[in-house]
Design a protein around this motif. Structure first.
Motif, PDB file in Angstrom:
ATOM      1  N   LEU A 125       0.794  -1.107   0.053  1.00 24.30           N
ATOM      2  CA  LEU A 125       0.033  -0.018   0.025  1.00 24.30           C
ATOM      3  C   LEU A 125       0.937   1.241   0.017  1.00 24.30           C
ATOM      4  O   LEU A 125       1.839   1.296   0.394  1.00 24.30           O
ATOM      5  CB  LEU A 125      -1.155   0.066   1.240  1.00 24.30           C
ATOM      6  CG  LEU A 125      -1.787  -1.301   1.337  1.00 24.30           C
ATOM      7  CD1 LEU A 125      -2.735  -0.876   2.732  1.00 24.30           C
ATOM      8  CD2 LEU A 125      -2.569  -1.497   0.227  1.00 24.30           C
TER       9      LEU A 125
ATOM     10  N   GLU B 294      -2.985   4.817   1.173  1.00 24.33           N
ATOM     11  CA  GLU B 294      -3.926   3.753   1.286  1.00 24.33           C
ATOM     12  C   GLU B 294      -3.516   3.095   2.901  1.00 24.33           C
ATOM     13  O   GLU B 294      -4.524   2.774   3.485  1.00 24.33           O
ATOM     14  CB  GLU B 294      -3.300   2.690   0.349  1.00 24.33           C
ATOM     15  CG  GLU B 294      -3.726   2.907  -1.124  1.00 24.33           C
ATOM     16  CD  GLU B 294      -3.320   2.047  -1.938  1.00 24.33           C
ATOM     17  OE1 GLU B 294      -3.720   2.068  -3.193  1.00 24.33           O
ATOM     18  OE2 GLU B 294      -2.075   1.736  -1.903  1.00 24.33           O
ATOM     19  N   ARG B 295      -2.336   3.371   3.164  1.00 25.72           N
ATOM     20  CA  ARG B 295      -1.851   2.860   4.539  1.00 25.72           C
ATOM     21  C   ARG B 295      -2.507   3.687   5.778  1.00 25.72           C
ATOM     22  O   ARG B 295      -3.124   3.279   6.682  1.00 25.72           O
ATOM     23  CB  ARG B 295      -0.303   2.847   4.942  1.00 25.72           C
ATOM     24  CG  ARG B 295       0.120   2.462   6.193  1.00 25.72           C
ATOM     25  CD  ARG B 295       1.654   2.497   6.034  1.00 25.72           C
ATOM     26  NE  ARG B 295       2.027   3.730   6.494  1.00 25.72           N
ATOM     27  CZ  ARG B 295       2.558   4.277   7.687  1.00 25.72           C
ATOM     28  NH1 ARG B 295       2.420   3.446   8.847  1.00 25.72           N
ATOM     29  NH2 ARG B 295       2.790   5.143   7.806  1.00 25.72           N
TER      30      ARG B 295
ATOM     31  N   LEU C  23      -6.203   2.240   5.689  1.00 24.90           N
ATOM     32  CA  LEU C  23      -6.214   1.234   6.367  1.00 24.90           C
ATOM     33  C   LEU C  23      -6.335   1.137   7.959  1.00 24.90           C
ATOM     34  O   LEU C  23      -7.135   0.416   8.656  1.00 24.90           O
ATOM     35  CB  LEU C  23      -5.053   0.299   6.017  1.00 24.90           C
ATOM     36  CG  LEU C  23      -4.778  -0.913   6.666  1.00 24.90           C
ATOM     37  CD1 LEU C  23      -6.127  -1.960   6.419  1.00 24.90           C
ATOM     38  CD2 LEU C  23      -3.537  -1.720   6.426  1.00 24.90           C
TER      39      LEU C  23
END
Length: 205
Positions: free
Chosen positions: A23, A27-28, A31
């Motif tokens: 990622l 994106e991290r 998450l």
């Protein structure tokens, strides 16, 4: 699931999941927000005045060989693109020793993990602590590794010490290259302006 409630997950699990899925930073963050309701911890070490644009240019000039610059306690301060290509964990764990001992993936990537990596790595940590007794970060790193890895605790009892890996030949397994195994010679040196920094180049042999 516990009843109708999701089972909680740890930061380390999410970091490893982000690494496995490769990622990017945005994106991290998503998450972590979805799983824990907060942003992830920062991945990079504190800025170091010696890890400047000139040093980055030196690392980039070493292409196609992976190369990186680390501080006394093995935080990676700068690296070139081949280094990240070979070691996709870098955006998620910036400390080489923490990755080697606290991430299960390290046993797959670092071939002959116990003899060729764990033993000399612990010997390097012991030497660094002995020669820099005032460096609390080194003691903290050692304690974290020994607390989190039973095999490391057993190996630490051997009381081995090693100054550096310069010239050692070891093997890597590259996770995003169909598991290709490469044999490299480790070339290590220190900038004259700060000998506590380590510049490392991995040469295929």
């Amino acid at each position: 699931m516990e009843g109708n409630r999701p089972r909680p997950v740890s930061e380390d699990f999410l970091q490893r999941l982000a690494m496995t899925l490769r990622l990017d930073e945005a994106e991290r963050v998503i998450l972590f927000q979805l799983a824990l309701g907060r942003t992830p911890p920062p991945t990079g070490p504190a800025p170091n005045p010696c890890a400047d644009a000139n040093m980055q240019a030196v690392l980039d000039a070493l292409l196609p060989h992976p190369a990186y610059l680390s501080n006394l306690w093995w935080d990676i301060l700068a690296h070139n693109q081949p280094q990240e290509d070979w070691f996709p964990w870098l955006p998620y764990e910036r400390n080489l020793m923490r990755f080697a001992f606290l991430f299960p993936e390290a046993r797959e990537q670092l071939v002959n993990w116990r003899a060729d990596w764990a033993v000399p790595f612990l010997a390097q940590i012991r030497y660094a602590i002995a020669t820099h007794p005032g460096a609390k970060e080194l003691v903290r790193l050692r304690d974290e590794i020994l607390a989190g890895n039973k095999e490391a605790r057993e190996l630490w009892a051997a009381n081995q010490a090693q100054a550096h890996p310069d010239g050692d030949i070891r093997r890597f397994r590259l996770p995003y290259h169909q598991g290709e195994e490469v044999r490299v010679q480790i070339m290590a040196f220190a900038p004259l302006r700060n000998r506590d920094l380590r510049a490392v180049v991995l040469l295929r042999v």
